[in-house]
Write an enzyme that holds these catalytic residues in place. Structure first.
Site, short mmCIF file in Angstrom:
data_model
loop_
_atom_site.label_atom_id
_atom_site.label_comp_id
_atom_site.label_asym_id
_atom_site.label_seq_id
_atom_site.Cartn_x
_atom_site.Cartn_y
_atom_site.Cartn_z
NE ARG A 11 -4.19 -1.91 2.09
CZ ARG A 11 -4.83 -2.41 3.05
NH1 ARG A 11 -4.73 -2.20 4.32
NH2 ARG A 11 -5.98 -3.00 2.86
N GLY A 46 -11.66 -5.01 3.14
CA GLY A 46 -13.14 -4.63 3.51
C GLY A 46 -13.47 -3.81 2.46
CE LYS A 87 -8.85 -5.23 9.47
NZ LYS A 87 -8.52 -4.18 8.40
N GLY A 116 -4.56 -6.01 2.78
CA GLY A 116 -3.24 -6.08 2.83
C GLY A 116 -2.40 -7.45 2.89
C1 3PG Z 1 -7.68 -2.59 5.67
O1 3PG Z 1 -6.88 -3.03 6.18
O2 3PG Z 1 -8.49 -3.03 5.24
C2 3PG Z 1 -7.87 -1.04 5.69
O3 3PG Z 1 -6.46 -0.25 5.64
C3 3PG Z 1 -8.76 -0.34 6.44
O4 3PG Z 1 -8.51 -0.67 7.72
P1 3PG Z 1 -9.46 -0.77 9.16
O5 3PG Z 1 -10.15 -2.08 8.66
O6 3PG Z 1 -8.71 -0.84 10.18
O7 3PG Z 1 -10.46 0.16 8.92
#
Ligand code: 3PG
Length: 411
Positions: A40, A383, A202, A360
């Site tokens: 990134r 996301g 996540k 990432g």
């Molecule tokens: C990601 O890693 O998908 C983006 O940088 C957004 O990060 P976040 O999920 O911490 O908002």
């Protein structure tokens, strides 16, 4: 059909102006708090190059407040300085205080200043209603110091957070432009079958996105690995053991009881692993999914049967979108499925399928495999990419559209 009206940095004369630019520099971090990858950062350097005639100040996040990967942006600034040499890139360990304000005022044309992690500002860790973002301290303090605002953080486009959508007007840059173009190809009229692969962390974000994809018949099949798969098993009352549950417990609480009816009605579309690889005494041990409770060892990868199932689905698909690695590839013994699924996607691309790898960490794995250029598109979005692919209108799109008519055309 995505039809977004927005202005970009190429539509306005920014020469000599003081510009605040929100980028997504969020990168994988190792156990020693060192950046593991710069995908990134490299992508964002194109935005900085395009703004070289401005007095440029960068705003970005790394991790979330309190998380293991929540670190200052010093290393990111150093990496940018290496990439952009001989351009001057400096870092200030402040975001909103006197030190940051003095440093912002001192930036000259051609120089770049990187402010500290924007997630030091707590509201930028959560969702804030879009109309409240402009009222936050971050925007109130910083906005008067700038002539223009650029948001080229595609990876954060799904976040309704002050640093992303709070500015009086917003211009997009090359990262957002290229992402929209590449992802639209898959979203508008995808070639079918359309297979979505989700893995990594996540779990809640990914569950929400895959649910939407399935319920709206966007993806024909979803292959689920990583924490999302584990969360779905537990959500259906099938226990995997404390060693695993503690990692996604909070996400599961939020996903709630809706997991059961969702999984029941879409069992043929949502494919969960039938076996896992766990870590025992530093070794890879492969077990059927329902033995993880007995073993109570951390799940690190999908097992061989699941890998074959997933490869078969990819071999038959025409559009393949992957987000989040299927295993903890950072440890080579758990990198098998990540490596082989990248290979399966490379083969699919070669026979004409449209393939995207996002997030990432999966992007990092693709880069490290040396085969990233054999995938149709490596997205900087995790996301954000998933939500875009679900056909959702992202908060950044709302902010860009609102700004659209406020800019005079370039003379
Ligand atoms: C990601 O890693 O998908 C983006 O940088 C957004 O990060 P976040 O999920 O911490 O908002």
């Amino acid at each position: 059909m995505i039809d977004l009206k927005f202005k970009t940095i190429y539509d306005v004369d920014l020469k000599g102006k003081k510009v605040l630019c929100r980028l997504d520099l969020n990168s994988p971090v190792d156990d020693n708090k060192k950046l593991r990858d710069d995908l990134r950062i490299k992508a964002s350097s194109a935005t900085i190059k395009a703004l070289k005639d401005t007095k440029l100040v960068i705003l970005a996040h790394q991790g979330k407040y309190g998380d293991k990967d929540f670190i200052p942006l010093k290393q990111h600034a150093e990496r940018l300085a290496e990439i952009l040499k001989p351009q001057k890139v400096t870092f200030v360990d402040d975001l909103l205080g006197d030190k940051a304000i003095a440093a912002i005022k001192a930036v000259n044309v051609g120089e770049v200043l990187v402010l500290d992690n924007v997630r030091n500002f707590r509201p930028d860790n959560d969702e804030v209603p879009i109309d409240d973002c402009a009222k936050t301290e971050l925007v109130q303090k910083l906005a008067p110091l700038f002539d223009y605002f650029v948001v080229d953080a595609f990876g954060a486009a799904h976040r309704s957070q002050p640093s992303v959508v709070g500015w009086p007007t917003i211009l997009a840059g090359p990262v957002v432009m290229k992402e929209i173009e590449a992802l639209k190809k898959a979203l508008d009229n995808p070639k079918r079958p359309f297979v979505l692969l989700v893995g990594g962390a996540k779990a809640l974000d990914k569950y929400k996105a895959l649910k939407y994809n399935v319920e709206y018949n966007i993806a024909d099949k979803v292959l689920v690995a990583g924490l999302t798969a584990q969360m779905l098993y537990e959500g259906m009352g099938k226990m995997l053991g404390d060693a695993n549950r503690k990692v996604f417990e909070k996400d599961l609480d939020k996903a709630g009881v809706g997991v059961i009816p969702f999984m029941k009605s879409h069992a043929d579309q949502v494919i969960l692993p039938v076996d896992f690889a766990v870590e025992k005494d530093g070794k890879r041990v492969e077990i059927p999914w329902n033995e993880s409770l007995k073993t109570n060892a951390p799940i690190m990868d999908i097992g061989p049967k699941t890998l074959e199932m997933f490869k078969k689905e990819i071999a038959g698909a025409q559009t393949i979108i992957a987000n989040g690695p299927p295993g903890m590839f950072e440890k080579p013994i758990f990198g098998k499925s990540t490596t082989e699924l990248i290979d399966a996607m490379v083969a699919a691309t070669a026979r004409g399928a449209y393939t995207i790898i996002g997030g990432g960490e999966f992007g990092e794995a693709a880069e490290k495999s040396g085969k990233a250029d054999k995938i149709s598109w490596i997205s900087t979005g995790g996301g954000a990419m998933l939500e875009f692919m679900s056909g959702k209108w992202l908060p950044l799109f709302v902010a860009l559209e609102r700004s659209y008519s406020k800019f005079p055309a370039k003379k």
